[in-house]
Design an enzyme around this catalytic site. Sequence first.
Site, PDB file in Angstrom:
ATOM      1  N   ARG A  47       0.823  -1.220   0.000  1.00 23.66           N
ATOM      2  CA  ARG A  47       0.000   0.000   0.000  1.00 23.66           C
ATOM      3  C   ARG A  47       0.853   1.264   0.000  1.00 23.66           C
ATOM      4  O   ARG A  47       0.435   2.309  -0.482  1.00 23.66           O
ATOM      5  CB  ARG A  47      -0.959  -0.028   1.205  1.00 23.66           C
ATOM      6  CG  ARG A  47      -1.749   1.248   1.416  1.00 23.66           C
ATOM      7  CD  ARG A  47      -3.030   1.055   2.231  1.00 23.66           C
ATOM      8  NE  ARG A  47      -2.887   0.165   3.361  1.00 23.66           N
ATOM      9  CZ  ARG A  47      -2.333   0.512   4.543  1.00 23.66           C
ATOM     10  NH1 ARG A  47      -1.895   1.727   4.731  1.00 23.66           N
ATOM     11  NH2 ARG A  47      -2.276  -0.362   5.518  1.00 23.66           N
ATOM     12  N   TYR A  99     -16.350  17.124 -13.310  1.00 26.25           N
ATOM     13  CA  TYR A  99     -16.769  15.721 -13.409  1.00 26.25           C
ATOM     14  C   TYR A  99     -17.774  15.411 -12.292  1.00 26.25           C
ATOM     15  O   TYR A  99     -17.571  15.755 -11.136  1.00 26.25           O
ATOM     16  CB  TYR A  99     -15.545  14.807 -13.313  1.00 26.25           C
ATOM     17  CG  TYR A  99     -15.900  13.352 -13.401  1.00 26.25           C
ATOM     18  CD1 TYR A  99     -16.256  12.770 -14.615  1.00 26.25           C
ATOM     19  CD2 TYR A  99     -15.907  12.552 -12.266  1.00 26.25           C
ATOM     20  CE1 TYR A  99     -16.598  11.436 -14.691  1.00 26.25           C
ATOM     21  CE2 TYR A  99     -16.250  11.211 -12.345  1.00 26.25           C
ATOM     22  CZ  TYR A  99     -16.596  10.667 -13.554  1.00 26.25           C
ATOM     23  OH  TYR A  99     -16.949   9.343 -13.629  1.00 26.25           O
ATOM     24  N   ASP A 171      -7.551  18.522 -14.405  1.00 23.44           N
ATOM     25  CA  ASP A 171      -7.993  17.189 -14.791  1.00 23.44           C
ATOM     26  C   ASP A 171      -7.719  17.069 -16.290  1.00 23.44           C
ATOM     27  O   ASP A 171      -8.394  17.687 -17.113  1.00 23.44           O
ATOM     28  CB  ASP A 171      -9.488  17.024 -14.465  1.00 23.44           C
ATOM     29  CG  ASP A 171      -9.969  15.587 -14.688  1.00 23.44           C
ATOM     30  OD1 ASP A 171      -9.360  14.875 -15.512  1.00 23.44           O
ATOM     31  OD2 ASP A 171     -10.969  15.191 -14.045  1.00 23.44           O
ATOM     32  N   LYS A 196      -9.384   5.832 -18.516  1.00 22.48           N
ATOM     33  CA  LYS A 196      -9.825   6.301 -19.826  1.00 22.48           C
ATOM     34  C   LYS A 196      -8.697   6.131 -20.848  1.00 22.48           C
ATOM     35  O   LYS A 196      -8.291   5.019 -21.098  1.00 22.48           O
ATOM     36  CB  LYS A 196     -10.314   7.749 -19.697  1.00 22.48           C
ATOM     37  CG  LYS A 196     -11.220   7.992 -18.460  1.00 22.48           C
ATOM     38  CD  LYS A 196     -12.549   7.295 -18.538  1.00 22.48           C
ATOM     39  CE  LYS A 196     -13.337   7.321 -17.237  1.00 22.48           C
ATOM     40  NZ  LYS A 196     -13.542   8.628 -16.635  1.00 22.48           N
TER      41      LYS A 196
HETATM   42  C1  LIG Z   1     -13.852   9.152 -15.368  1.00 16.62           C
HETATM   43  C2  LIG Z   1     -13.390  10.488 -14.974  1.00 16.62           C
HETATM   44  C3  LIG Z   1     -12.999  10.763 -13.659  1.00 16.62           C
HETATM   45  C4  LIG Z   1     -13.122   9.726 -12.552  1.00 16.62           C
HETATM   46  O1  LIG Z   1     -12.237   8.668 -12.760  1.00 16.62           O
HETATM   47  P1  LIG Z   1     -12.539   7.137 -12.258  1.00 16.62           P
HETATM   48  O2  LIG Z   1     -11.341   6.413 -12.764  1.00 16.62           O
HETATM   49  O3  LIG Z   1     -13.827   6.713 -12.867  1.00 16.62           O
HETATM   50  O4  LIG Z   1     -12.618   7.199 -10.778  1.00 16.62           O
HETATM   51  C5  LIG Z   1     -12.535  12.029 -13.374  1.00 16.62           C
HETATM   52  N1  LIG Z   1     -12.458  12.985 -14.310  1.00 16.62           N
HETATM   53  C6  LIG Z   1     -12.829  12.766 -15.584  1.00 16.62           C
HETATM   54  C7  LIG Z   1     -12.739  13.866 -16.570  1.00 16.62           C
HETATM   55  C8  LIG Z   1     -13.305  11.516 -15.961  1.00 16.62           C
HETATM   56  O5  LIG Z   1     -13.694  11.304 -17.220  1.00 16.62           O
END
Ligand SMILES: *Cc1c(COP(=O)(O)O)cnc(C)c1O
Length: 372
Positions: A47, A99, A171, A196
């Site tokens: 961890r 988000y 982000d 993603k």
């Molecule tokens: C999917 C997403 C998140 C969250 O990520 P997870 O891996 O689903 O926890 C945050 N910001 C954006 C722009 C996203 O598309």
Amino acid sequence: MHIETIAVHAGAEVDPATGAVAPPIHLSTTFEHGPASQPSHGHLYIRESNPTQSRLEDALAQLEGGELALAFASGMGAGTAVLQALTPGSHVILPDDVYVDFRTIRAEFLPRWGIDSTVVDMSNLAALKSALQPNTKLIWTETPSNPLIKITDLCAVAALAHDVGALVLTDNTFATPILQRPLELGGDIVLHSTTKYCGGHSDVQGGALVFRCNNGFAESVQHTRKVMGAAASPFNSWLVLRGLRSLACRVERHSANAFAVANAILPCARVEAVHYPGLANHPGHTIAAKQMKAFGGMMSFRVKGGWDEAVNVAARVKLFLNATSLGGPESLIEHRASSEGKDSITPKNLLRLSVGLEHPDDLIEDLLQALR
Ligand SMILES: *Cc1c(COP(=O)(O)O)cnc(C)c1O
């Protein structure tokens, strides 16, 4: 070195024990240490840190040009660790279309943690300026944003933030480090949902933070991850690392396909608006052209009418899949207002597209028949 080369080679050192070119996956939860718990091989407990996660972190730090990267179990875990590392009494500013689950964090959790927040339209710098407070510690940006694909001027936000000693987080999930490098534009922290584009194959969940400086704040986020436990698993770290190898090629194709799709559906009689920063009529086009290398694979469009008309289009596609998430090889379509639930502020006639890696002509043919 060019980013395409970094993507192939970062964190890809040949395994010294075996000569293996593909990285090993170390699943061990614990690592031998000296009799007084001295770390003798660099790691102690899974961890806190582990070899596969460290390889991924090395690669992400190089790709974003930061001093430190931290891998997480999810994008939410990564973003939440930043907010949890702020001291009570801090003030943060978030974009109005942040988000959706970070909207939930703001509403349900920030008050419990003693953190004040203000929501602004980040494309309106005057609004951002007037939201700044003496205790503003963090400005949260997401560009291109989800799902309205709005663009934030990262250099301008960084200048405003640094005047008051606040950090800027971006982000960068939609743009990826291939198209946009926020730390070079003055930002302090980059956030990714590696679920993603970084993972890129719709088969792994992960998140990451990259810090421009490995300073006291980065240390407290690392401490938060270690104690709260949202670390990445070795197998997921390995899958994300594998995805990074082809990131540059994939993102180029995603961008070219989305550009073609946006231009093809723009003249459709049933389309009210197309939100894609590569289109000259997009309000953020000039800024996007300045801070991004290409415009990415994410877009949305509004169908003339309302909820039902949009859902009907989503029901008629044959190649696009109706599914949430993004950044995989397969093209996805989503009626965002239904997926976000009752508190959604997304226009009811909006459909979001994650444009995949298929041939653009097939994608266009599918959308045009659905929009007949
Ligand atoms: C999917 C997403 C998140 C969250 O990520 P997870 O891996 O689903 O926890 C945050 N910001 C954006 C722009 C996203 O598309």
